[in-house]
Structures are given as structure tokens and as C-alpha cells.
Design a protein around this motif. Structure first.
Motif, PDB file in Angstrom:
ATOM      1  N   VAL A 237      -1.114   9.238   5.638  1.00 54.94           N
ATOM      2  CA  VAL A 237      -2.611   8.508   6.861  1.00 54.94           C
ATOM      3  C   VAL A 237      -3.045   7.303   6.629  1.00 54.94           C
ATOM      4  CG1 VAL A 237      -5.313   9.258   7.263  1.00 54.94           C
ATOM      5  CG2 VAL A 237      -3.230  11.371   6.465  1.00 54.94           C
ATOM      6  N   SER A 238      -2.610   7.332   5.404  1.00 56.96           N
ATOM      7  CA  SER A 238      -3.210   5.311   5.925  1.00 56.96           C
ATOM      8  C   SER A 238      -1.980   4.521   6.132  1.00 56.96           C
ATOM      9  CB  SER A 238      -2.625   4.895   4.265  1.00 56.96           C
ATOM     10  OG  SER A 238      -2.908   3.145   3.871  1.00 56.96           O
TER      11      SER A 238
ATOM     12  N   ARG B 169      -2.939  16.823  -7.557  1.00 62.31           N
ATOM     13  CA  ARG B 169      -3.255  14.795  -6.964  1.00 62.31           C
ATOM     14  C   ARG B 169      -1.842  15.240  -6.553  1.00 62.31           C
ATOM     15  NH1 ARG B 169      -4.849  11.245 -12.023  1.00 62.31           N
ATOM     16  NH2 ARG B 169      -4.083   9.432  -9.850  1.00 62.31           N
TER      17      ARG B 169
ATOM     18  N   HIS C  89       1.321  -0.764   0.083  1.00 65.24           N
ATOM     19  CA  HIS C  89       0.109  -0.030  -0.224  1.00 65.24           C
ATOM     20  C   HIS C  89       0.695   1.294   0.151  1.00 65.24           C
ATOM     21  CE1 HIS C  89       0.964  -0.129   4.419  1.00 65.24           C
ATOM     22  NE2 HIS C  89       0.686   0.940   4.430  1.00 65.24           N
TER      23      HIS C  89
ATOM     24  N   ALA D 160       1.843   3.890  -3.198  1.00 69.66           N
ATOM     25  CA  ALA D 160       1.125   4.981  -2.924  1.00 69.66           C
ATOM     26  C   ALA D 160       2.594   6.581  -3.025  1.00 69.66           C
ATOM     27  CB  ALA D 160       1.350   5.503  -1.784  1.00 69.66           C
TER      28      ALA D 160
ATOM     29  N   LEU E 281      -2.502  15.400  -2.813  1.00 70.82           N
ATOM     30  CA  LEU E 281      -3.041  14.436  -2.069  1.00 70.82           C
ATOM     31  C   LEU E 281      -2.845  13.139  -1.688  1.00 70.82           C
ATOM     32  CD1 LEU E 281      -6.593  15.952  -3.936  1.00 70.82           C
ATOM     33  CD2 LEU E 281      -6.020  15.892  -1.897  1.00 70.82           C
ATOM     34  N   ALA E 282      -1.716  12.910  -2.555  1.00 73.11           N
ATOM     35  CA  ALA E 282      -1.496  11.057  -2.758  1.00 73.11           C
ATOM     36  C   ALA E 282      -0.569  11.484  -1.487  1.00 73.11           C
ATOM     37  CB  ALA E 282      -0.339  11.286  -4.103  1.00 73.11           C
TER      38      ALA E 282
ATOM     39  N   VAL F  87       2.610  15.718   5.981  1.00 75.67           N
ATOM     40  CA  VAL F  87       1.097  15.800   5.929  1.00 75.67           C
ATOM     41  C   VAL F  87       1.178  17.381   5.963  1.00 75.67           C
ATOM     42  CG1 VAL F  87      -1.895  15.505   6.597  1.00 75.67           C
ATOM     43  CG2 VAL F  87      -0.039  12.845   6.398  1.00 75.67           C
TER      44      VAL F  87
ATOM     45  N   GLN G 211       3.050   8.692  -6.659  1.00 75.01           N
ATOM     46  CA  GLN G 211       3.256  10.286  -6.547  1.00 75.01           C
ATOM     47  C   GLN G 211       4.614  10.739  -7.618  1.00 75.01           C
ATOM     48  OE1 GLN G 211       2.323  13.391  -5.555  1.00 75.01           O
ATOM     49  NE2 GLN G 211       4.196  14.128  -5.538  1.00 75.01           N
TER      50      GLN G 211
ATOM     51  N   ILE H 289      -1.073  12.926   0.772  1.00 79.05           N
ATOM     52  CA  ILE H 289      -1.005  13.293   2.109  1.00 79.05           C
ATOM     53  C   ILE H 289      -2.223  11.309   2.421  1.00 79.05           C
ATOM     54  CG2 ILE H 289      -3.705  13.692   3.345  1.00 79.05           C
ATOM     55  CD1 ILE H 289      -2.711  16.483   2.068  1.00 79.05           C
ATOM     56  N   SER H 290      -3.102  11.228   1.716  1.00 76.80           N
ATOM     57  CA  SER H 290      -3.212   9.613   1.558  1.00 76.80           C
ATOM     58  C   SER H 290      -2.271   8.546   1.815  1.00 76.80           C
ATOM     59  CB  SER H 290      -3.713   9.251   0.180  1.00 76.80           C
ATOM     60  OG  SER H 290      -4.066   8.149   0.564  1.00 76.80           O
ATOM     61  N   ALA H 291      -1.387   8.795   1.315  1.00 78.83           N
ATOM     62  CA  ALA H 291      -0.327   7.500   1.672  1.00 78.83           C
ATOM     63  C   ALA H 291       0.392   7.957   3.273  1.00 78.83           C
ATOM     64  CB  ALA H 291       1.232   7.841   0.674  1.00 78.83           C
TER      65      ALA H 291
END
Length: 463
Positions: free
Chosen positions: A237-238, A227, A180, A184, A230-231, A259, A188, A233-235
């Protein structure tokens, strides 16, 4: 890479420890992805995977697949990085190994694709091919005809050891445990490649007949610029959600700082876009007052120096040169009629550009000098103060100079492709300068640096 976890090299380390060490190494790559060139990110990623799996050889490929079958044709592959391996040999091995089948021990979240793997044996080396899809199952179901990008990781190790089969299993499980985060990171780092790469699917009939106008360019630029943070941040937070209890405090702080930086980048992008909209609609109000331009320049330079990364502090030098009307150094410059906050915004952007487009560092020089009315080469009808910001960067080609102040324009140079931006900064500068009764223009030659000239109305003392 900032450091190497010793457990990456330890064959006797438990699989869980090695997976955690790989995760820490991948997290160190996160902050650099926004600015690092594609080749550097791919090389660092491959080196990390090789050390984590104790592989002796390795290669990374980007693959585009528009069919439901496994990729077999080498010409569909784009080599990103290779270590201790020739490109021709790597392509042949990938073609022979194929895409493989999903391993049974790996677990994946809903909507996530399983890591596929396969292997091939040569005379002295055993090879593991890992196929990491960069799109989710949900995205595939939404548009099954779209091109499906994937990262192919080829790893090799001497196959004479009796423990070779165990190495294959452990290496596959190690990367599956971090899939995951790995995907990510790749999304990016390779975002521009995924959007505009030569391996994309053939255009649809609609895309053949519809020209790419300003609206399409705007949407593509916004997609890329929004994006990217955002990528990140997503990675981040995940990773926090999945491994919060196992992550040391320092690594959790690093993720939170990442983040925050990506969030600040999003806010800056939105602010610039909204500011341009207000300017074009005539809604932006300025508050012109008597401003000391020399003090604003010093503030902007101090802020620019503080924003430099540690490795940049030694390669950039800043100099302020105030001159009188005769070109003699002086300690005072006439005040200008301007909105102080907007003047600082203009200087901030011009200095940011000077730093971003000067890869070798050098001196960034700011010259201030008064200009009498109707000065040669200018069209001002009243006394003014000229601010010149010069760098020693790669310069701007002559054919691009007339376009650099246009909306969404980003120069198509090798360096420009490595930096982000909406292409709005210089447009905003032009609007703000002209609203304050000033002028702005640029002079540049390739490989000779660039100079941006800013002319603002001066306040003459009462008789």
C-alpha cells in the motif's frame, strides 16, 4: 527472481530509471517472502542491489544496537549473504567503515530514519557501507532502551576509475530512493530473526524471572503470524500511495494481488483461532449426514493441486487408492456419518501439511478402506471407514508424535522453522474428528514420511 530489468545493468541509464528498475526488482521479491528461507531471500536481495548499483562485490549483515553510538564490534554482526567476498574480509571492512553520517540530499517522511552511509578504500576497491535501520524514530522514542535492528549493506567496486566518486553518490541515492520498500521487505523476510535472533539485547530483570508460559508462547506466535502478512500489506500500500502514477498497470495489479493474498492469510488465521475458541466453548454446531468419503477426498485433492505454485506442480503427484475390507482395490467406499464441510476442512489441512513438509515433492497417497467393528489396533465399537494420508517428507521424530495435536505446538525441525502457522491446524482436526465420533492419529519415522489416519463411523445398509 522472476526476471532482471535490463536497466539495472546499464551504467548510462538515468538515476531515476535505475531507481525505478530497482523498485520493480524488489517488488518481484514480495510474493516469495512468506515461504522463502532466510538465506535465499538475503542472497536474492544482495544480488539485486549489486546489479542495480553495478557493484562487483557485496555482503549483507544484520546488526543489533542497544546504544546510541554507531556499531563498531564485528561480533555483533550476523552475516546474511556474501557474493565475491570472504566473510572475514567483509567483517573487517564493516568494522573499519563504521556507520557513517546521513547524506544531505535524501528526504525522509516523519518518523523515518535517514539512510546512513560511509566508505573505505582498499588497494584495488572502493567500498560503500549503507546502514538501514529497521525501526522507525517513533519506535525508538517509545522504547529508547530496546535493541535496534539494522541492515548493513556493503558494496564494492574497482576504484581506479575517475568516476568512482560519482558511483558512490549515485548508489547511495539509488538505495535511498527505495529505502521505504527495502526496509519493509527486510522486516518481513527477517521477522523471525528480529524476534528471536541471538543478537537481541540482554534480557531485563523481569524477563529473567518470568517464565515463558503458554500465554507468552501464544502472544509471540500471534505476533509473528499476524505481523508477517501485515508487513506485506503495509509495504504494498505504501508503494501504491507513493508511486501510483509512475507504476505501470501490471505492477499495480501485482501489488494489489499481493495485498489480497496477505489479507486472505490474515482471514484464515483469524478463522482458525475463532474456530478453536468456539470448539473449546462448546458453541460449534455440526450437521452430520451421510457423506461419500471418496467424493470428498477427490474434491480436496483437486483443490490442493490447484493451490500448488507453478514450480511445485511438477514435483508433486497425488494418488487415491480405495480398497475393500480385504485390501483389494474397489470403486466404492461405504458412506460415513459426518459433517461434509468439516470433513473437507480436515482433509484440506492434512493435505496442506503433507505438501508443506515434503520439500522434495514426491507422491501424496490417500488410501480409503472400510474397517469392521473392533478392528485390531483400534478401539471403535462399530464399523468405520479409515482414511490414510501419506507423504514422502522428512517425517516426525518419535518424541514429537505425542505432542503434535497439542495447541500451538510446532515441531522444532529444520523444515518446520521455514513454514508459518499458529500450530492450531492439527488441534482443530482432532477436535472436529472426535466431535463426529471418530479418531485421528499419526505414524511417522524421520526421513521416511508421515501417515495420518482418520477413522470415521460408517453407515451400514439396513437389513
Amino acid at each position: 527472481m522472476s526476471y532482471r530489468d535490463r536497466s539495472l545493468f546499464a551504467d548510462e541509464a538515468a538515476p531515476a530509471e535505475r531507481a525505478a528498475a530497482l523498485q520493480r526488482e524488489l517488488l518481484t521479491l514480495l510474493p516469495a517472502l512468506a515461504t522463502a528461507p532466510l538465506a535465499e531471500v538475503a542472497a536474492a536481495l544482495l544480488e539485486t542491489l549489486r546489479e542495480a548499483t553495478a557493484a562487483e562485490h557485496g555482503a549483507l549483515f544484520l546488526h543489533w544496537d542497544t546504544s546510541q553510538e554507531a556499531p563498531q564490534q564485528a561480533e555483533k554482526l550476523q552475516l546474511l549473504a556474501a557474493q565475491r567476498l570472504e566473510e572475514e574480509q567483509a567483517r573487517a571492512l564493516v568494522s573499519v567503515a563504521g556507520a557513517g553520517s546521513p547524506p544531505t540530499p535524501a528526504r525522509f517522511s516523519a518518523g523515518e530514519q535517514a539512510l546512513r552511509h560511509s566508505q573505505v578504500q582498499t588497494a584495488e576497491t572502493g567500498w560503500l557501507l549503507l546502514h538501514l535501520p529497521l525501526v522507525t524514530l517513533r519506535a525508538e522514542k517509545a522504547d529508547p532502551t530496546a535493541a535496534r535492528p539494522a541492515l548493513l549493506a556493503l558494496l564494492g567496486r574497482a576504484s581506479q576509475s575517475a568516476l568512482f566518486d560519482g558511483w558512490l553518490r549515485e548508489s547511495t541515492a539509488l538505495i535511498a530512493a527505495n529505502q521505504h520498500l527495502l526496509t519493509a521487505l527486510v522486516r518481513q523476510a527477517l521477522l523471525a530473526e528480529l524476534l528471536t535472533g541471538a543478537g537481541q539485547a540482554s534480557p531485563t530483570p523481569t524477563s529473567r524471572t518470568t517464565p515463558a508460559g503458554p500465554q507468552s508462547e501464544l502472544l509471540a506466535t500471534l505476533s509473528h503470524e499476524l505481523r508477517s502478512p501485515l508487513a506485506i500489506i503495509s509495504a504494498s500500500v505504501s508503494t501504491l500511495l507513493r508511486h501510483e502514477r509512475r507504476l505501470p498497470l501490471a505492477e499495480r495489479r501485482l501489488l494489489l494481488e499481493t495485498v489480497q493474498e496477505a489479507g486472505d492469510r490474515l482471514i484464515q488465521l483469524c478463522d482458525r483461532f475463532l474456530e478453536l475458541s468456539e470448539l473449546e466453548a462448546g458453541l460449534l454446531r455440526l450437521e452430520p449426514t451421510a457423506v461419500d468419503p471418496l467424493s470428498v477426498v477427490h474434491e480436496a485433492l483437486l483443490a490442493a493441486a490447484q493451490r500448488l505454485a507453478p514450480e511445485q506442480k511438477e514435483i508433486f503427484a497425488f494418488q487415491v487408492v480405495p480398497l475393500d475390507a480385504s485390501g483389494v482395490p474397489t470403486e466404492s467406499i461405504p458412506s460415513v456419518l459426518a459433517d461434509r464441510r468439516r470433513l473437507r476442512e480436515i482433509l484440506d489441512h492434512l493435505l496442506e501439511n503433507a505438501i508443506r513438509f515434503s520439500p522434495a515433492g514426491g507422491e501424496i497417497r490417500v488410501v480409503l478402506r472400510p474397517q469392521p467393528a473392533s478392528a485390531a489396533g483400534t478401539s471403535q465399537l462399530a464399523p468405520a471407514v479409515e482414511i490414510c494420508i501419506s507423504d514422502q517428507g522428512r517425517g516426525i521424530p518419535p518424541e514429537q508424535l505425542p505432542q503434535i495435536f497439542q495447541r500451538f505446538y510446532r515441531g522444532d525441525t529444520g523444515l518446520a522453522r521455514q513454514v508459518d502457522g499458529l500450530g492450531l491446524g492439527l488441534t482443530l482436526c482432532k477436535y472436529l474428528v472426535e466431535l463426529q465420533g471418530g479418531q485421528i492419529w499419526a505414524e511417522s519415522e524421520p526421513e521416511q514420511g508421515s501417515t495420518f489416519h482418520l477413522l470415521l463411523p460408517a453407515i451400514t445398509p439396513a437389513a
